[in-house]
Structures are given as C-alpha cells and as structure tokens.
Scaffold this motif. Structure first.
Motif, PDB file in Angstrom:
ATOM      1  N   ARG A   6     -12.052 -27.784  42.071  1.00  0.00           N
ATOM      2  CA  ARG A   6     -11.319 -28.722  41.217  1.00  0.00           C
ATOM      3  C   ARG A   6      -9.813 -28.615  41.450  1.00  0.00           C
ATOM      4  NH1 ARG A   6     -13.813 -28.896  35.101  1.00  0.00           N
ATOM      5  NH2 ARG A   6     -15.918 -28.163  35.565  1.00  0.00           N
ATOM      6  N   VAL A  32      -9.414 -32.951  35.951  1.00  0.00           N
ATOM      7  CA  VAL A  32     -10.508 -32.616  35.030  1.00  0.00           C
ATOM      8  C   VAL A  32     -10.238 -31.229  34.440  1.00  0.00           C
ATOM      9  CG1 VAL A  32     -12.987 -32.282  34.765  1.00  0.00           C
ATOM     10  CG2 VAL A  32     -12.129 -33.968  36.413  1.00  0.00           C
ATOM     11  N   ILE A  38     -17.603 -32.191  34.412  1.00  0.00           N
ATOM     12  CA  ILE A  38     -16.943 -33.120  35.336  1.00  0.00           C
ATOM     13  C   ILE A  38     -17.499 -34.534  35.204  1.00  0.00           C
ATOM     14  CG2 ILE A  38     -16.502 -33.666  37.758  1.00  0.00           C
ATOM     15  CD1 ILE A  38     -16.553 -30.676  38.359  1.00  0.00           C
ATOM     16  N   PHE A  41     -16.573 -36.179  31.897  1.00  0.00           N
ATOM     17  CA  PHE A  41     -15.142 -36.480  31.828  1.00  0.00           C
ATOM     18  C   PHE A  41     -14.808 -37.720  32.657  1.00  0.00           C
ATOM     19  CE2 PHE A  41     -10.744 -36.210  33.194  1.00  0.00           C
ATOM     20  CZ  PHE A  41     -10.077 -35.900  32.015  1.00  0.00           C
TER      21      PHE A  41
END
Length: 344
Positions: A6, A32, A38, A41
């Motif tokens: 990420r 995120v 993930i 979101f």
C-alpha cells in the motif's frame, strides 16, 4: 488484496515538493488507511481512478529483452505527485493504491539466464505467478466500480489487466493497443510478447486492435495468424500512416474506436512506440508524444474505456541526468486520460 504494498500518506509527503501558493496532486490524492479494508474503502470512495504500479521486468527478460522497466513506477509516481491540482485536473479524483509486491518473483528471477532454455522456462513460470497477482488486483478494482490506471512494468501485464477486467465485467473485453509490436506471438510460455494472444486464446479478449504496428518488426507468422481471425483482430501500421501517407492518424483513431467501442475496452500504451524513449525495444522512428497524448485523450472519452496501462518505459536505461523525463511523460499521459474520461 494480497501481494500489494500500500502507498501511505507519508509516502506521498516524501515525494511531494510543497510550495506556498500551490496545491499538488500529492496533497490531494487519496491513500487507503492502514486499518481500512482495501476493497470496501475503494468501493465507498468518491474517487473514480485507482493508480497501481507493477515494478517488474521479468516478462521482458522472458521475452529476451533488456531489463529496466521495473524503474518506471518510482519515476512516474514522483512526477504524478507534483502535478498541479487545479480546475483542469484534480488529484482528489485519484486513489493511489500502491504497487504489486513482486519482490519474491524478482528474487527468483535474478539469477536466471534468459538465453538458457531451461532458465527461460522458469521465467515463463514466474510471469504466470505475476499474472495471477495482477489479474486478482485488477479484478478487485474494477469490481469496486473504479477505473484502474496501471503503470508497468512489462507488457506481459496486459494479460492480467484483460483477465481481471473481463472477470469483473462478467464478459470478454476489447483492447486498443498503441504499440510498435503486436505482442500476439505464439503460446510458448508467458512473456511480454504474448500477453494478448494468451488473453485471446483463453477467452478474455474479444476484439483487439493494434495501432501503429511497425512493419519491419512484425513477423510473417504473426501477420498470418492475425489474417485468419481478422474479424476479431485488426491493425494499422505506422509506416502506412506516417511514411507512405496511405492512411491518416485522425481517421484511423475513428475507425479503430468503431471496432472496439461497443463493449468495455482497455487502453494499452507501450512507450517503445515513441522515438527516443528509453525502453527494452527503444526506437528512433515512431509517433510523436503529442500524437500519443491525442490518442489517449480521444479514446478515454468513450464511456466503455475501462482501464489504461502504460508500460515498457525504462528510466534506468536512459540518460542519468534526465531519467525523470519518462516519469514526467507518464504523468502527462495519465492526466490526459483523466481529463478525457471525466468529460466522456
């Protein structure tokens, strides 16, 4: 999403050059949060686009090419973070997801010699593993209702883009490929030269248009195989458009869009189609940067445009003092896509 590194807000802050009186993409793009799921979101975010990096060149090596495309992601994301957020293009339209974690695959590949048949077979297998990871992440992004913006990496990743998008859409998709090469070669094992032929063979790719094929670098066997399926695979050549003037760039864009626009389609961009861009198959003859930008803007306006993949740029193969320029070019191409798609 497994095998994903990420991108964090702190990562953005490190690469954004803050200036008084200016607002950069790096200050507005969305990441995120660590404690967030993930997929949930992304699904709930108002942002329309999700940027994903694939910093690998295993597929290029498996295709007996020069490595270096793994360096494009870092160059590109630094440039993107410093694009101005303004009324022409807004950073808050974008989620910067991060990069596919290909560290294990790169480690497995690093000591393999692609000129040795047995080692090359191992590279094919490693590319297959990358395919699985890419297709899974692309599936998740598209299923969440977003449009992936993918920065490669080798053109082998077209397969994962196509498969992931097709599975998320529940049907095979079409593709327009701005490329000097067909990447429609024989099914000999996965590499950067056969992502589209594998996707076609496995039923994920419905219609395929190659825009600007270089006649001198397309084999007779590829041309023969395309001729047998010309109702589903078409092309024009750079030579007939720019050298012999038998066809015209704008008209060819219209005709190729007509061929793919009735279904969801992906936009594939191979930077080796542009002269003097450092890449595995770097060329001195090709379309201009301005023509590529016009191409992306034109195709992005169609409502069925489902992703864009920009690949094969290799800053590490370029001039040391100007190795930021490929990243800057990718930044231009991404904003052209967003501007066109936002109005489409």
């Amino acid at each position: 999403m497994e095998n994903l590194i990420r991108f964090k807000q702190s990562d953005l802050a490190k690469i954004t050059n803050f200036r008084n009186g200016e607002v950069k993409f790096g200050e507005k793009m969305i990441t995120v949060p660590k404690d967030e799921n993930i997929t949930e979101f992304i699904t709930n975010s108002e942002a329309k686009y999700v940027i994903l990096g694939i910093p690998e060149d295993v597929g290029i090596r498996a295709n007996l090419g020069r490595s270096g495309a793994d360096s494009a992601w870092n160059s590109a994301i630094q440039s993107i973070a410093n694009i101005q957020h303004n009324r022409f293009c807004k950073g808050n339209l974008v989620i910067i997801l991060g990069q596919v974690d290909v560290s294990q695959e790169i480690d497995l590949a690093k000591n393999l010699d692609q000129t040795k048949p047995e080692d090359r077979k191992q590279l094919f297998k490693i590319v297959e593993q990358i395919d699985k990871e890419v297709s899974h992440i692309i599936f998740s992004i598209v299923k969440a209702g977003k449009i992936p913006i993918i920065i490669g990496g080798g053109h082998n990743n077209a397969y994962g883009n196509i498969k992931g998008t097709a599975l998320a859409k529940g049907k095979s998709i079409n593709v327009i490929n701005f490329d000097a090469h067909s990447d429609f070669r024989i099914l000999e094992g996965r590499h950067s030269g056969n992502g589209f032929s594998y996707a076609f063979d496995e039923g994920f790719l419905k219609r395929y248009f190659i825009f600007g094929l270089h006649e001198s670098y397309t084999s007779k066997s590829v041309l023969d195989s395309i001729k047998k399926i010309e109702d589903r695979v078409k092309y024009n050549t750079y030579d007939e458009i720019k050298i012999r003037h038998q066809k015209y760039f704008e008209q060819e864009m219209i005709q190729s869009l007509d061929f793919i626009k009735k279904d969801f389609f992906g936009i594939e961009i191979d930077l080796d189609a542009i002269p003097n861009i450092a890449s595995s198959a770097m060329t001195l003859s090709g379309f201009s940067v301005e023509e590529l930008r016009q191409f992306i803007y034109y195709f992005s306006q169609n409502q069925n445009a489902s992703y864009i993949h920009i690949c094969e740029g290799a800053p590490s193969l370029g001039e040391e003092k100007n190795n930021h320029l490929i990243g800057k070019l990718i930044g231009y191409l991404i904003t052209d896509f967003i501007k066109g798609n936002s109005q489409g």
